[in-house]
Design a protein around this motif. Structure first.
Motif, PDB file in Angstrom:
ATOM      1  N   PHE A 230      15.585  26.767  -6.738  1.00 50.63           N
ATOM      2  CA  PHE A 230      15.675  26.343  -8.136  1.00 50.63           C
ATOM      3  C   PHE A 230      14.808  27.189  -9.061  1.00 50.63           C
ATOM      4  CE2 PHE A 230      17.176  22.562  -5.882  1.00 50.63           C
ATOM      5  CZ  PHE A 230      18.341  22.315  -6.585  1.00 50.63           C
ATOM      6  N   GLY A 231      14.299  28.339  -8.574  1.00 49.21           N
ATOM      7  CA  GLY A 231      13.625  29.295  -9.442  1.00 49.21           C
ATOM      8  C   GLY A 231      14.680  30.118 -10.162  1.00 49.21           C
ATOM      9  N   PRO A 232      14.245  31.092 -10.943  1.00 46.99           N
ATOM     10  CA  PRO A 232      12.866  31.441 -11.267  1.00 46.99           C
ATOM     11  C   PRO A 232      12.392  30.806 -12.572  1.00 46.99           C
ATOM     12  CG  PRO A 232      14.315  33.185 -12.000  1.00 46.99           C
ATOM     13  CD  PRO A 232      15.189  32.109 -11.403  1.00 46.99           C
ATOM     14  N   THR A 233      13.041  29.725 -12.996  1.00 41.55           N
ATOM     15  CA  THR A 233      12.647  29.073 -14.238  1.00 41.55           C
ATOM     16  C   THR A 233      11.216  28.564 -14.143  1.00 41.55           C
ATOM     17  OG1 THR A 233      14.938  28.383 -14.501  1.00 41.55           O
ATOM     18  CG2 THR A 233      13.328  27.282 -15.878  1.00 41.55           C
TER      19      THR A 233
ATOM     20  N   ILE B 282       0.878  -1.178   0.000  1.00 40.35           N
ATOM     21  CA  ILE B 282       0.000   0.000   0.000  1.00 40.35           C
ATOM     22  C   ILE B 282       0.909   1.220   0.000  1.00 40.35           C
ATOM     23  CG2 ILE B 282      -1.779   1.264   1.244  1.00 40.35           C
ATOM     24  CD1 ILE B 282      -2.551  -1.419   2.582  1.00 40.35           C
ATOM     25  N   HIS B 283       0.740   2.074  -0.969  1.00 41.72           N
ATOM     26  CA  HIS B 283       1.568   3.273  -1.152  1.00 41.72           C
ATOM     27  C   HIS B 283       0.890   4.452  -0.453  1.00 41.72           C
ATOM     28  CE1 HIS B 283       3.862   6.424  -3.105  1.00 41.72           C
ATOM     29  NE2 HIS B 283       2.932   6.724  -3.986  1.00 41.72           N
ATOM     30  N   VAL B 284       1.490   4.937   0.628  1.00 41.41           N
ATOM     31  CA  VAL B 284       0.915   6.039   1.407  1.00 41.41           C
ATOM     32  C   VAL B 284       1.835   7.243   1.259  1.00 41.41           C
ATOM     33  CG1 VAL B 284       0.023   6.786   3.627  1.00 41.41           C
ATOM     34  CG2 VAL B 284      -0.024   4.358   3.025  1.00 41.41           C
ATOM     35  N   HIS B 285       1.375   8.251   0.529  1.00 45.74           N
ATOM     36  CA  HIS B 285       2.267   9.356   0.175  1.00 45.74           C
ATOM     37  C   HIS B 285       1.624  10.691   0.542  1.00 45.74           C
ATOM     38  CE1 HIS B 285       6.162   9.979  -1.507  1.00 45.74           C
ATOM     39  NE2 HIS B 285       5.756  10.703  -2.529  1.00 45.74           N
ATOM     40  N   TYR B 286       2.113  11.767  -0.022  1.00 42.76           N
ATOM     41  CA  TYR B 286       1.711  13.133   0.299  1.00 42.76           C
ATOM     42  C   TYR B 286       1.914  13.967  -0.948  1.00 42.76           C
ATOM     43  CZ  TYR B 286       6.678  12.582   0.937  1.00 42.76           C
ATOM     44  OH  TYR B 286       7.982  12.205   0.740  1.00 42.76           O
ATOM     45  N   ASP B 287       1.320  15.150  -0.984  1.00 41.91           N
ATOM     46  CA  ASP B 287       1.256  15.860  -2.267  1.00 41.91           C
ATOM     47  C   ASP B 287       1.975  17.190  -2.315  1.00 41.91           C
ATOM     48  OD1 ASP B 287      -0.359  17.515  -0.761  1.00 41.91           O
ATOM     49  OD2 ASP B 287      -1.999  17.571  -2.209  1.00 41.91           O
ATOM     50  N   ASP B 288       2.690  17.609  -1.279  1.00 41.11           N
ATOM     51  CA  ASP B 288       3.261  18.960  -1.377  1.00 41.11           C
ATOM     52  C   ASP B 288       4.273  19.016  -2.526  1.00 41.11           C
ATOM     53  OD1 ASP B 288       5.492  17.708  -0.133  1.00 41.11           O
ATOM     54  OD2 ASP B 288       6.055  19.562   0.859  1.00 41.11           O
ATOM     55  N   PRO B 289       4.345  20.165  -3.234  1.00 38.81           N
ATOM     56  CA  PRO B 289       5.097  20.220  -4.494  1.00 38.81           C
ATOM     57  C   PRO B 289       6.579  20.506  -4.318  1.00 38.81           C
ATOM     58  CG  PRO B 289       3.968  22.284  -4.177  1.00 38.81           C
ATOM     59  CD  PRO B 289       3.588  21.416  -3.008  1.00 38.81           C
ATOM     60  N   ARG B 290       7.265  19.726  -3.515  1.00 39.76           N
ATOM     61  CA  ARG B 290       8.719  19.877  -3.454  1.00 39.76           C
ATOM     62  C   ARG B 290       9.327  19.258  -4.703  1.00 39.76           C
ATOM     63  NH1 ARG B 290      11.868  15.526  -0.035  1.00 39.76           N
ATOM     64  NH2 ARG B 290      10.727  13.637  -0.540  1.00 39.76           N
ATOM     65  N   GLU B 291      10.502  19.749  -5.079  1.00 38.25           N
ATOM     66  CA  GLU B 291      11.237  19.249  -6.236  1.00 38.25           C
ATOM     67  C   GLU B 291      10.424  19.324  -7.528  1.00 38.25           C
ATOM     68  OE1 GLU B 291      12.973  15.375  -5.434  1.00 38.25           O
ATOM     69  OE2 GLU B 291      14.775  16.348  -4.692  1.00 38.25           O
ATOM     70  N   VAL B 292       9.720  20.431  -7.727  1.00 36.76           N
ATOM     71  CA  VAL B 292       9.010  20.573  -8.996  1.00 36.76           C
ATOM     72  C   VAL B 292       9.987  20.623 -10.164  1.00 36.76           C
ATOM     73  CG1 VAL B 292       6.971  21.675  -8.027  1.00 36.76           C
ATOM     74  CG2 VAL B 292       8.877  23.093  -8.767  1.00 36.76           C
ATOM     75  N   HIS B 293      11.265  20.918  -9.883  1.00 33.92           N
ATOM     76  CA  HIS B 293      12.257  20.938 -10.945  1.00 33.92           C
ATOM     77  C   HIS B 293      12.579  19.533 -11.432  1.00 33.92           C
ATOM     78  CE1 HIS B 293      14.184  20.763  -7.008  1.00 33.92           C
ATOM     79  NE2 HIS B 293      15.253  20.227  -7.558  1.00 33.92           N
TER      80      HIS B 293
END
Length: 446
Positions: A314-317, A177-188
């Motif tokens: 890692f912005g501002p790209t 069972i894959h139990v994860h989370y959604d915050d957008p870290r590492e969008v790069h």
């Protein structure tokens, strides 16, 4: 001037440096800006800073009602897989409650009493040895826990792109069972296109496969790696379902679950673009700032207003525009200096930014690991801030201290964010969000 918000408390970690005398939010002259004042369409959270997690359990129970658990028999061995970063989101208790709820519901519906918690460590076992007792999960699972990291013995997984390697302990069970989370870290890396699958190339993968994900594919195709693992016969034979803790910059919003991870990924990415897209874009337009690290995480993964520091570094790209084939590496030139009040020892790629610290152990670490590092020592945090302003030639300060709901910062940074937010909101609503959704095949109307 609004008072600063209280960040999640720090606890002594074997991975961390010396605990600071004061938090950066306690410095005279600091203020905060509420994320819902910047963007009123960010919804009220189910669990904000310091709130009870009772609503998280109810949301998880509702999400699990639709899940087919018939593949889990009472005698099957089951690994409930989680990852360490989830315990850093809004203090971590919501992620722990999601895990506890899933265990309870699966036991109730299937009669299975062999559920084991598998804790994916990013570096080494210290993370699990500290986190599991802190949230009472060792006791809750009756001692049926196992932890693993990228250096543990691997298991070959045959995929359409060749043999990749998972961590053997993660998959040593009849069902997962894959139990994860959604915050957008590492969008790069994932660019909100495969966010829900990322753990298969990170938390559950050997170092060789993690390196393939990080280094061997350009950023628009790196998500091929976790998807190939998820779709492999090896994983499909063990697969039960996935559940995700959901969030916004204001706090925890609830939970999602699905038997189909690709379908869940589309829902997750749609929500993240709508709830975090404006904050990501706002970080992109910051022109100059001093970053203060003051949280119980590594330098890339501590939160400010619910958004991780790597979104600034890692912005501002334009990482959310899939038409743009940008390199993943490179440090944001708007970050003129870094002050370390507290963090874990892993420092990552910050060698090009002058760094000020008040800790002799941090200074010793720099000296032993990176002789090219530009660093300065200060006797206390106020002196470090003075030195940072001298180096950076700016008084705009942003504090990454694990906070959700508001960003602790200097008055000049707060004013900058307030001034730019309306323009960013219009740009995202009218131009960027429709484009981002269309690129991913997601509907504009949620």
């Amino acid at each position: 001037m609004a008072p600063t918000v209280s960040p999640p408390p720090l606890s002594r970690s074997s991975l961390g440096f010396d605990l600071p005398d004061i938090r950066a939010a306690q410095l005279p002259g600091m203020t905060s800006v509420n994320v819902r004042d910047l963007f009123p369409d960010i919804p009220e959270p189910l669990q904000g800073p310091g709130d009870s997690v009772a609503g998280v359990r109810k949301a998880a129970e509702i999400a699990l009602e639709q899940i087919d658990m018939s593949c889990i028999g009472p005698s099957e061995t089951v690994n409930l897989l989680c990852s360490e970063h989830g315990f850093a989101m809004n203090g971590g208790e919501a992620y722990a409650e999601l895990i506890r709820t899933i265990k309870d519901v699966v036991e109730q519906r299937t009669g299975n009493r062999k559920i084991r918690l598998g804790f994916g460590c990013a570096l080494n076992s210290i993370e699990a040895l500290e986190v599991l007792p802190r949230f009472g999960l060792e006791e809750y699972f009756g001692g049926r826990t196992v932890h693993f990291g990228p250096y543990d013995k691997g298991v070959p997984i045959e995929t359409e792109i060749g043999t990749l390697y998972g961590v053997g302990r993660a998959f040593k069970a009849d069902k997962i069972i894959h139990v994860h989370y959604d915050d957008p870290r590492e969008v790069h890396f994932h660019r909100l296109n495969g966010r829900a699958l990322k753990a298969f190339a990170m938390s559950y993968a050997r170092l060789e496969t993690r390196s393939v994900f990080h280094n061997h594919f350009p950023s628009v195709s790196a998500n091929l790696v976790p998807r190939m693992i998820y779709e492999s016969p090896f994983i499909r034979d063990k697969w039960a379902f996935a559940a995700m803790l959901t969030s916004s910059p204001a706090g925890i919003t609830g939970a999602m679950a699905d038997n189909d991870l690709i379908r869940l990924d589309k829902r997750v990415n749609s929500r993240l673009l709508r709830l975090y897209g404006k904050m990501v874009r706002l970080f992109d337009v910051i022109e100059d700032c001093i970053v203060v690290m003051d949280g119980h995480r590594w330098i890339h993964y501590c939160h400010a207003g619910g958004l991780t520091s790597c979104n600034l570094f890692f912005g501002p790209t334009e990482h959310l525009d899939l038409d743009f084939r940008q390199p993943r590496r490179g440090t944001n030139r708007a970050v003129r200096a870094i002050v370390i009040n507290y963090m874990w020892k892993y420092l990552g790629t910050i060698s090009g930014i002058p760094t000020i610290t008040t800790s002799p152990s941090v200074t010793a670490f720099f000296r032993s690991t990176d002789p090219r590092k530009v660093y300065h020592y200060a006797n206390d945090l106020p002196e470090a801030m003075d030195k940072a302003r001298e180096i950076a030639q700016t008084d705009k300060v942003m504090i990454f201290d694990g906070s959700y709901g508001a960003i602790n910062c200097s008055p000049s940074m707060a004013e900058f964010l307030r001034q730019r937010a309306p323009e960013i909101s219009r740009e995202v609503d009218e131009v960027l969000l429709p484009k981002w959704l269309k690129q991913r095949g997601l509907p504009l109307d949620e």
